[in-house]
Design an enzyme around this catalytic site. Structure first.
Site, PDB file in Angstrom:
ATOM      1  N   PRO A   1       0.798  -1.251  -0.399  1.00  0.00           N
ATOM      2  CA  PRO A   1      -0.102  -0.431  -0.043  1.00  0.00           C
ATOM      3  C   PRO A   1       1.053   1.120   0.183  1.00  0.00           C
ATOM      4  O   PRO A   1       2.197   0.670   0.274  1.00  0.00           O
ATOM      5  CB  PRO A   1      -0.483  -0.200   1.243  1.00  0.00           C
ATOM      6  CG  PRO A   1      -0.357  -0.821   1.912  1.00  0.00           C
ATOM      7  CD  PRO A   1       0.751  -2.036   1.260  1.00  0.00           C
ATOM      8  N   ASP A   2      -0.194   2.243  -0.745  1.00  0.00           N
ATOM      9  CA  ASP A   2       0.917   3.749  -0.673  1.00  0.00           C
ATOM     10  C   ASP A   2       0.590   4.302   0.854  1.00  0.00           C
ATOM     11  O   ASP A   2      -0.115   2.855   1.467  1.00  0.00           O
ATOM     12  CB  ASP A   2       0.847   4.521  -1.792  1.00  0.00           C
ATOM     13  CG  ASP A   2      -0.740   4.802  -1.728  1.00  0.00           C
ATOM     14  OD1 ASP A   2      -1.468   4.275  -0.982  1.00  0.00           O
ATOM     15  OD2 ASP A   2      -1.105   5.482  -2.543  1.00  0.00           O
ATOM     16  N   PHE A   3       1.101   5.923   0.975  1.00  0.00           N
ATOM     17  CA  PHE A   3       0.247   5.879   2.145  1.00  0.00           C
ATOM     18  C   PHE A   3      -0.866   6.467   2.367  1.00  0.00           C
ATOM     19  O   PHE A   3      -1.757   6.984   3.026  1.00  0.00           O
ATOM     20  CB  PHE A   3       0.977   7.334   2.377  1.00  0.00           C
ATOM     21  CG  PHE A   3       3.016   6.917   3.515  1.00  0.00           C
ATOM     22  CD1 PHE A   3       3.288   5.675   4.023  1.00  0.00           C
ATOM     23  CD2 PHE A   3       3.577   7.698   3.946  1.00  0.00           C
ATOM     24  CE1 PHE A   3       4.048   5.082   4.966  1.00  0.00           C
ATOM     25  CE2 PHE A   3       4.491   7.410   4.268  1.00  0.00           C
ATOM     26  CZ  PHE A   3       5.262   6.727   4.593  1.00  0.00           C
ATOM     27  N   ARG A   4      -0.916   8.071   1.182  1.00  0.00           N
ATOM     28  CA  ARG A   4      -1.269   8.472   0.947  1.00  0.00           C
ATOM     29  C   ARG A   4      -3.448   8.604   0.628  1.00  0.00           C
ATOM     30  O   ARG A   4      -4.599   9.152   0.564  1.00  0.00           O
ATOM     31  CB  ARG A   4      -1.423  10.149   1.083  1.00  0.00           C
ATOM     32  CG  ARG A   4      -0.433  10.186   1.687  1.00  0.00           C
ATOM     33  CD  ARG A   4       0.204  11.992   1.013  1.00  0.00           C
ATOM     34  NE  ARG A   4       0.912  12.234   2.078  1.00  0.00           N
ATOM     35  CZ  ARG A   4       1.831  12.114   1.657  1.00  0.00           C
ATOM     36  NH1 ARG A   4       2.597  11.330   1.495  1.00  0.00           N
ATOM     37  NH2 ARG A   4       2.976  13.036   3.002  1.00  0.00           N
TER      38      ARG A   4
ATOM     39  N   ASN B   1      11.133   4.822  -2.478  1.00  0.00           N
ATOM     40  CA  ASN B   1      10.554   3.795  -1.993  1.00  0.00           C
ATOM     41  C   ASN B   1      11.590   2.853  -1.305  1.00  0.00           C
ATOM     42  O   ASN B   1      12.973   2.916  -1.126  1.00  0.00           O
ATOM     43  CB  ASN B   1      10.170   2.850  -2.952  1.00  0.00           C
ATOM     44  CG  ASN B   1       8.932   3.308  -2.993  1.00  0.00           C
ATOM     45  OD1 ASN B   1       8.059   4.476  -2.754  1.00  0.00           O
ATOM     46  ND2 ASN B   1       8.553   2.660  -4.821  1.00  0.00           N
TER      47      ASN B   1
ATOM     48  N   HIS C   1      14.977   7.805   1.194  1.00  0.00           N
ATOM     49  CA  HIS C   1      14.847   7.455   1.942  1.00  0.00           C
ATOM     50  C   HIS C   1      14.658   5.921   3.025  1.00  0.00           C
ATOM     51  O   HIS C   1      14.090   5.762   3.780  1.00  0.00           O
ATOM     52  CB  HIS C   1      12.881   7.271   2.403  1.00  0.00           C
ATOM     53  CG  HIS C   1      12.157   8.457   1.721  1.00  0.00           C
ATOM     54  ND1 HIS C   1      11.188   9.102   1.556  1.00  0.00           N
ATOM     55  CD2 HIS C   1      13.125   9.950   1.599  1.00  0.00           C
ATOM     56  CE1 HIS C   1      10.427  10.016   1.284  1.00  0.00           C
ATOM     57  NE2 HIS C   1      12.300  10.957   1.338  1.00  0.00           N
TER      58      HIS C   1
ATOM     59  N   ASP D   1      11.214  -0.833   0.230  1.00  0.00           N
ATOM     60  CA  ASP D   1      10.821  -2.121  -0.614  1.00  0.00           C
ATOM     61  C   ASP D   1      11.996  -2.365  -1.601  1.00  0.00           C
ATOM     62  O   ASP D   1      12.226  -3.838  -1.840  1.00  0.00           O
ATOM     63  CB  ASP D   1       9.886  -2.068  -1.320  1.00  0.00           C
ATOM     64  CG  ASP D   1       9.634  -1.057  -3.139  1.00  0.00           C
ATOM     65  OD1 ASP D   1      10.517  -1.099  -3.275  1.00  0.00           O
ATOM     66  OD2 ASP D   1       8.029  -0.628  -3.012  1.00  0.00           O
TER      67      ASP D   1
HETATM   68  P1  CNA Z   1       2.188   8.690  -1.600  1.00  0.00           P
HETATM   69  O1  CNA Z   1       1.744   9.675  -0.983  1.00  0.00           O
HETATM   70  O2  CNA Z   1       1.324   7.861  -0.706  1.00  0.00           O
HETATM   71  O3  CNA Z   1       1.654   9.209  -3.072  1.00  0.00           O
HETATM   72  C1  CNA Z   1       1.145   7.882  -4.295  1.00  0.00           C
HETATM   73  C2  CNA Z   1       0.750   8.438  -5.238  1.00  0.00           C
HETATM   74  O4  CNA Z   1       1.212   7.802  -6.285  1.00  0.00           O
HETATM   75  C3  CNA Z   1      -0.326   9.346  -5.074  1.00  0.00           C
HETATM   76  O5  CNA Z   1      -0.147  10.672  -6.159  1.00  0.00           O
HETATM   77  C4  CNA Z   1      -1.139   8.101  -5.776  1.00  0.00           C
HETATM   78  O6  CNA Z   1      -2.590   8.240  -6.063  1.00  0.00           O
HETATM   79  C5  CNA Z   1      -0.765   7.635  -6.819  1.00  0.00           C
HETATM   80  N1  CNA Z   1      -0.833   6.140  -6.732  1.00  0.00           N
HETATM   81  C6  CNA Z   1      -0.917   5.653  -6.032  1.00  0.00           C
HETATM   82  N2  CNA Z   1      -1.351   3.778  -6.569  1.00  0.00           N
HETATM   83  C7  CNA Z   1      -1.159   4.242  -7.969  1.00  0.00           C
HETATM   84  C8  CNA Z   1      -1.554   3.156  -8.986  1.00  0.00           C
HETATM   85  N3  CNA Z   1      -1.610   2.263  -9.380  1.00  0.00           N
HETATM   86  N4  CNA Z   1      -1.334   4.104 -10.209  1.00  0.00           N
HETATM   87  C9  CNA Z   1      -0.958   5.523 -10.287  1.00  0.00           C
HETATM   88  N5  CNA Z   1      -0.666   5.853  -9.638  1.00  0.00           N
HETATM   89  C10 CNA Z   1      -0.770   5.547  -8.227  1.00  0.00           C
HETATM   90  O7  CNA Z   1       3.754   8.380  -2.060  1.00  0.00           O
HETATM   91  P2  CNA Z   1       5.066   9.379  -1.669  1.00  0.00           P
HETATM   92  O8  CNA Z   1       6.103   8.193  -1.945  1.00  0.00           O
HETATM   93  O9  CNA Z   1       5.188   9.849  -2.983  1.00  0.00           O
HETATM   94  O10 CNA Z   1       5.262   9.619  -0.853  1.00  0.00           O
HETATM   95  C11 CNA Z   1       6.221   9.531   0.268  1.00  0.00           C
HETATM   96  C12 CNA Z   1       6.341   8.635   1.232  1.00  0.00           C
HETATM   97  C13 CNA Z   1       5.757   7.139   0.985  1.00  0.00           C
HETATM   98  C14 CNA Z   1       8.556   8.268   1.428  1.00  0.00           C
HETATM   99  O11 CNA Z   1       8.929   8.518   2.467  1.00  0.00           O
HETATM  100  C15 CNA Z   1       8.166   6.372   1.202  1.00  0.00           C
HETATM  101  O12 CNA Z   1       9.405   5.650   1.747  1.00  0.00           O
HETATM  102  C16 CNA Z   1       6.645   6.009   1.432  1.00  0.00           C
HETATM  103  N6  CNA Z   1       6.526   4.415   1.062  1.00  0.00           N
HETATM  104  C17 CNA Z   1       7.504   3.520   0.390  1.00  0.00           C
HETATM  105  C18 CNA Z   1       6.176   2.367   0.257  1.00  0.00           C
HETATM  106  C19 CNA Z   1       7.752   1.118  -0.380  1.00  0.00           C
HETATM  107  O13 CNA Z   1       8.477   0.992  -0.337  1.00  0.00           O
HETATM  108  N7  CNA Z   1       6.731   1.031  -1.711  1.00  0.00           N
HETATM  109  C20 CNA Z   1       5.705   2.255   0.626  1.00  0.00           C
HETATM  110  C21 CNA Z   1       4.497   3.595   1.444  1.00  0.00           C
HETATM  111  C22 CNA Z   1       4.561   4.369   1.688  1.00  0.00           C
END
Ligand code: CNA
Length: 414
Positions: free
Chosen positions: A185-188, A259, A278, A261
């Site tokens: 999952p993402d954050f927001r 990321n 990060h 991961d």
């Molecule tokens: P965020 O703020 O959660 O933003 C994610 C963005 O991606 C948003 O604009 C979403 O609309 C977009 N999005 C999500 N899924 C899709 C998709 N399938 N297709 C198109 N667009 C999509 O995350 P950011 O990375 O901007 O924020 C940074 C944080 C999140 C960092 O500090 C990371 O360490 C942290 N994070 C990392 C992971 C990971 O390593 N996979 C997971 C969750 C959070």
């Protein structure tokens, strides 16, 4: 996971969708700063200057009005005290190159402030910008028309350029969205994002889960969350293999990622081509003595639902090598910050661009360089030479690969 080094709450940057911290772009206190004088003051010695109030060296701010150095809220709050006593508003973090306005109670940013961050990066990493002067010269020699470049960059231009191997220095700026298709999952994203899921942990604010301060006070919350979130079994998806393909063709300059991961690396992108701004999850360390620990050990504690304390004198909490709020970004982020200005194509994928200083990388992209945003929504990018591919990232990447005539990667099943 670095989001801010000074806020301990969401500090006025809250909206209906959740909590986030983004910089104010029109701070009314900024125009009165003498930026040239401040840039001149940033030298080697300043980086070693202790806090005027308590002589601490860990995490200091430079007051941009009187050029004195004071410690952050994570140490003894002398910068905040200085603001209350003498009313000086804006400070520059000597740890992570961010700007904070105490009067606006917010991060701030503007293109003008880049003179300070880029001087900081030069002083801190003297060997990192060898080619910068040459680049400046090259830009100065361009005609005005070349500098401004064509206004449009279309999907056809992208496909044709990739087919003809026209782009030789491609940079990526990625975020959690590229790994959502891998099951992380993402954050927001409302409902599915991590911040929607931490509500039952009764945190003072969602980002507390990744704050160093809170980890010291209540480590149990992070260990509880790690069980469901950090112990994922995920494999790279097409977006990660797309970066690898560009690397295989010899055209990847750098992949800057937020990321943790490591999925691009798992897809085959070498670590020297990545800036993991990060941090990562390949190892862990004690927050007091910094002793290294393995992730196997860390997860052993997570699975037993216990907090992992180091065997050192201070019995510090052991956490993965991911960057928490209140921690410095890795040196590689600052030393490679200016590299993005040499890119001839930039992809921004899966990020809400709300996390600074990562998002400020965008300001370094040359106006003439095409920028392709692949995301559900546009977080506010407006420029020439801009292509927005809206929708699920995997769909956009698969369609680009097909149109260019590249084979899709075979994905592993978990
Ligand atoms: P965020 O703020 O959660 O933003 C994610 C963005 O991606 C948003 O604009 C979403 O609309 C977009 N999005 C999500 N899924 C899709 C998709 N399938 N297709 C198109 N667009 C999509 O995350 P950011 O990375 O901007 O924020 C940074 C944080 C999140 C960092 O500090 C990371 O360490 C942290 N994070 C990392 C992971 C990971 O390593 N996979 C997971 C969750 C959070």
């Amino acid at each position: 996971m670095q989001e801010n080094s000074e806020t301990s709450t969401q500090s006025g940057s809250e909206d209906k969708e959740g909590f986030y911290v983004s910089p104010k772009l029109d701070c009314p206190h900024e125009p009165s700063l003498n930026l040239d004088k401040i840039a001149e003051a940033i030298n080697d010695q300043l980086l070693k200057t202790p806090c005027k109030g308590c002589s601490d060296l860990k995490e200091n701010w430079l007051c941009l009005e009187c050029l004195e150095v004071f410690c952050s809220r994570y140490v003894n709050s002398h910068m905040a005290e200085h603001n209350q006593q003498v009313g000086h508003s804006i400070a520059f973090s000597l740890s992570d190159a961010s700007f904070w306005c105490y009067s606006c109670d917010s991060y701030i940013y503007s293109n003008n402030l880049r003179i300070i961050s880029s001087k900081f990066s030069k002083v801190k990493h003297p060997n990192a910008n060898k080619d910068k002067d040459a680049l400046a010269q090259q830009l100065a020699n361009m005609t005005l028309q070349e500098k401004e470049g064509p206004v449009e960059f279309t999907r056809e231009d992208l496909i044709k350029g990739l087919k003809e191997n026209k782009f030789k220095s491609i940079c990526f700026m990625t975020g959690a969205g590229i790994s959502v298709a891998a099951g992380i999952p993402d954050f927001r994203t409302p409902g599915t994002g991590l911040y929607s899921k931490v509500q039952n942990l009764k945190l003072p604010y969602p980002e507390a889960i990744f704050s160093l301060d809170y980890l010291q006070q209540k480590p149990e919350a992070f260990f509880t969350l790690s069980k469901g979130f950090l112990d994922y079994k995920a494999s790279p998806v097409q977006a990660h293999y797309f970066i690898k393909k560009i690397h295989d063709d010899g055209n990847l300059m750098l992949s800057y990622t937020q990321n943790i991961d490591g999925l691009e690396h798992e897809a085959g992108v070498p670590l020297e081509k990545m800036v993991e701004a990060h941090g990562h999850m390949r190892s862990a360390h004690c927050i007091e003595c910094c002793k290294k620990h393995s992730m196997e050990e860390f997860f052993k504690y997570v699975n037993e639902e216990k907090v992992f304390y180091c065997d050192c004198e201070k019995k510090g909490v052991v956490k993965p090598d991911i960057i928490f709020f209140g921690e410095k970004l890795p040196n590689s982020f600052f030393s490679k910050f200016e590299e993005v200005s040499k890119a001839d194509l930039v992809f921004v994928m899966g990020t809400s661009l709300k996390v600074f200083p990562f998002a400020s990388l965008l300001t370094g992209v040359k106006k003439t360089t095409p920028l392709v945003l692949v995301n559900y929504e546009n977080p506010g990018v407006k420029r020439d030479n801009f292509l927005f591919l809206q929708g699920p990232i995997e769909d956009s990447i698969i369609s680009i690969m097909k149109d260019v005539g590249w084979e899709l990667a075979e994905l592993k099943k978990n």
